[in-house]
Design a protein around this motif. Structure first.
Motif, PDB file in Angstrom:
ATOM      1  N   THR A  31       9.096   7.148   8.338  1.00  0.00           N
ATOM      2  CA  THR A  31      10.051   7.218   9.311  1.00  0.00           C
ATOM      3  C   THR A  31      10.832   5.729   9.285  1.00  0.00           C
ATOM      4  OG1 THR A  31       9.141   8.945  10.563  1.00  0.00           O
ATOM      5  CG2 THR A  31      10.962   7.862  11.659  1.00  0.00           C
ATOM      6  N   TYR A  32      10.159   4.838   9.318  1.00  0.00           N
ATOM      7  CA  TYR A  32      10.786   3.453   9.395  1.00  0.00           C
ATOM      8  C   TYR A  32      11.743   3.230   8.185  1.00  0.00           C
ATOM      9  CZ  TYR A  32       7.848   2.521  13.452  1.00  0.00           C
ATOM     10  OH  TYR A  32       7.099   2.825  14.568  1.00  0.00           O
ATOM     11  N   MET A  33      11.095   3.511   7.070  1.00  0.00           N
ATOM     12  CA  MET A  33      11.712   3.224   5.798  1.00  0.00           C
ATOM     13  C   MET A  33      12.954   4.157   5.820  1.00  0.00           C
ATOM     14  SD  MET A  33       8.926   2.955   2.610  1.00  0.00           S
ATOM     15  CE  MET A  33       8.829   4.830   2.775  1.00  0.00           C
ATOM     16  N   ASP A  34      12.993   5.385   6.244  1.00  0.00           N
ATOM     17  CA  ASP A  34      14.199   6.280   6.141  1.00  0.00           C
ATOM     18  C   ASP A  34      15.328   5.774   7.375  1.00  0.00           C
ATOM     19  OD1 ASP A  34      13.060   8.132   4.375  1.00  0.00           O
ATOM     20  OD2 ASP A  34      12.438   9.367   6.160  1.00  0.00           O
ATOM     21  N   ASP A  35      14.861   5.336   8.129  1.00  0.00           N
ATOM     22  CA  ASP A  35      15.689   4.610   9.340  1.00  0.00           C
ATOM     23  C   ASP A  35      16.590   3.466   8.573  1.00  0.00           C
ATOM     24  OD1 ASP A  35      15.006   6.687  11.067  1.00  0.00           O
ATOM     25  OD2 ASP A  35      13.717   4.795  12.227  1.00  0.00           O
ATOM     26  N   GLU A  46      12.192  -1.799   1.832  1.00  0.00           N
ATOM     27  CA  GLU A  46      11.297  -2.173   0.727  1.00  0.00           C
ATOM     28  C   GLU A  46       9.973  -2.652   1.429  1.00  0.00           C
ATOM     29  OE1 GLU A  46      10.830  -5.357  -2.785  1.00  0.00           O
ATOM     30  OE2 GLU A  46      12.934  -4.413  -2.369  1.00  0.00           O
ATOM     31  N   TRP A  47      10.334  -3.655   2.396  1.00  0.00           N
ATOM     32  CA  TRP A  47       8.978  -4.094   3.341  1.00  0.00           C
ATOM     33  C   TRP A  47       8.345  -3.084   3.843  1.00  0.00           C
ATOM     34  CZ3 TRP A  47       8.244  -5.052   8.790  1.00  0.00           C
ATOM     35  CH2 TRP A  47       7.189  -6.140   8.837  1.00  0.00           C
ATOM     36  N   PHE A  48       8.973  -2.003   4.613  1.00  0.00           N
ATOM     37  CA  PHE A  48       8.305  -1.005   5.260  1.00  0.00           C
ATOM     38  C   PHE A  48       7.371  -0.273   4.142  1.00  0.00           C
ATOM     39  CE2 PHE A  48      11.606  -0.505   8.667  1.00  0.00           C
ATOM     40  CZ  PHE A  48      10.710  -1.548   9.720  1.00  0.00           C
ATOM     41  N   GLY A  49       8.114  -0.288   2.979  1.00  0.00           N
ATOM     42  CA  GLY A  49       7.282   0.491   1.856  1.00  0.00           C
ATOM     43  C   GLY A  49       6.161  -0.370   1.265  1.00  0.00           C
ATOM     44  N   LYS A  50       6.357  -1.584   1.415  1.00  0.00           N
ATOM     45  CA  LYS A  50       4.877  -2.206   1.120  1.00  0.00           C
ATOM     46  C   LYS A  50       3.673  -2.311   2.020  1.00  0.00           C
ATOM     47  CE  LYS A  50       7.616  -5.933  -1.566  1.00  0.00           C
ATOM     48  NZ  LYS A  50       7.961  -7.185  -1.408  1.00  0.00           N
ATOM     49  N   LEU A  51       4.388  -2.145   3.381  1.00  0.00           N
ATOM     50  CA  LEU A  51       3.246  -1.960   4.558  1.00  0.00           C
ATOM     51  C   LEU A  51       2.726  -0.654   4.399  1.00  0.00           C
ATOM     52  CD1 LEU A  51       5.336  -3.659   7.433  1.00  0.00           C
ATOM     53  CD2 LEU A  51       3.512  -4.477   6.241  1.00  0.00           C
ATOM     54  N   GLN A  52       3.588   0.380   3.926  1.00  0.00           N
ATOM     55  CA  GLN A  52       3.009   1.732   3.933  1.00  0.00           C
ATOM     56  C   GLN A  52       2.040   1.793   2.717  1.00  0.00           C
ATOM     57  OE1 GLN A  52       5.635   4.719   2.062  1.00  0.00           O
ATOM     58  NE2 GLN A  52       5.208   6.162   3.799  1.00  0.00           N
ATOM     59  N   GLU A  53       2.219   1.284   1.650  1.00  0.00           N
ATOM     60  CA  GLU A  53       1.360   0.994   0.515  1.00  0.00           C
ATOM     61  C   GLU A  53      -0.007   0.377   1.220  1.00  0.00           C
ATOM     62  OE1 GLU A  53      -0.731   1.869  -2.636  1.00  0.00           O
ATOM     63  OE2 GLU A  53       1.231   2.880  -2.037  1.00  0.00           O
ATOM     64  N   LEU A  54       0.055  -0.643   1.645  1.00  0.00           N
ATOM     65  CA  LEU A  54      -1.083  -1.216   2.355  1.00  0.00           C
ATOM     66  C   LEU A  54      -1.982  -0.429   3.282  1.00  0.00           C
ATOM     67  CD1 LEU A  54       0.116  -4.984   2.860  1.00  0.00           C
ATOM     68  CD2 LEU A  54      -1.259  -4.186   1.208  1.00  0.00           C
ATOM     69  N   ASN A  55      -1.275   0.265   3.801  1.00  0.00           N
ATOM     70  CA  ASN A  55      -2.123   1.152   4.854  1.00  0.00           C
ATOM     71  C   ASN A  55      -2.356   2.274   4.135  1.00  0.00           C
ATOM     72  OD1 ASN A  55      -1.603   1.180   8.024  1.00  0.00           O
ATOM     73  ND2 ASN A  55       0.058   0.020   7.145  1.00  0.00           N
ATOM     74  N   ARG A  56      -1.806   2.868   3.062  1.00  0.00           N
ATOM     75  CA  ARG A  56      -2.339   3.775   2.156  1.00  0.00           C
ATOM     76  C   ARG A  56      -3.607   3.502   1.484  1.00  0.00           C
ATOM     77  NH1 ARG A  56       1.956   5.251  -0.234  1.00  0.00           N
ATOM     78  NH2 ARG A  56       2.448   7.168   0.992  1.00  0.00           N
ATOM     79  N   GLN A  57      -3.731   1.989   1.139  1.00  0.00           N
ATOM     80  CA  GLN A  57      -4.892   1.571   0.296  1.00  0.00           C
ATOM     81  C   GLN A  57      -5.995   1.591   1.256  1.00  0.00           C
ATOM     82  OE1 GLN A  57      -3.484  -2.073  -1.391  1.00  0.00           O
ATOM     83  NE2 GLN A  57      -2.328  -0.879  -3.029  1.00  0.00           N
ATOM     84  N   ALA A  58      -5.831   1.002   2.398  1.00  0.00           N
ATOM     85  CA  ALA A  58      -6.800   0.899   3.412  1.00  0.00           C
ATOM     86  C   ALA A  58      -7.077   2.277   3.864  1.00  0.00           C
ATOM     87  CB  ALA A  58      -6.061  -0.133   4.697  1.00  0.00           C
ATOM     88  N   SER A  59      -6.540   3.331   4.030  1.00  0.00           N
ATOM     89  CA  SER A  59      -6.958   4.682   4.303  1.00  0.00           C
ATOM     90  C   SER A  59      -7.762   5.096   3.173  1.00  0.00           C
ATOM     91  CB  SER A  59      -5.506   5.226   4.338  1.00  0.00           C
ATOM     92  OG  SER A  59      -4.690   5.064   5.404  1.00  0.00           O
TER      93      SER A  59
END
Length: 75
Positions: A31-35, A46-59
């Motif tokens: 949602t944040y990336m879309d906003d 792009e920064w939100f995308g990087k954070l999302q990938e880190l969360n995905r990896q941690a998940s």
């Protein structure tokens, strides 16, 4: 102000709680990336995308840890 102690003093509870938080972060960051993109801020998206990938990896790591523990303790 400090956070209250965990309702359950249990490592499994803690693991599941953090797994939930990471998965929720993946969803929320979409949602944040879309906003950001809607407002023309590709740098922020792009920064939100990087954070999302880190969360995905941690998940993924959290799911693996949980599965391993359930298998070990289940049989």
């Amino acid at each position: 102000m400090s956070q209250p102690a965990s309702a359950l003093k249990d490592k499994h509870y803690d693991l599941i709680t953090m797994l939930h938080a990471c998965l929720k972060g993946v969803w929320r960051l979409e949602t944040y990336m879309d906003d950001a993109l809607r407002e023309g801020d590709s740098e922020l998206a792009e920064w939100f995308g990087k954070l999302q990938e880190l969360n995905r990896q941690a998940s993924e790591e959290g799911k693996r840890l949980l599965a391993d523990r359930l298998l070990k303790e289940g049989g």
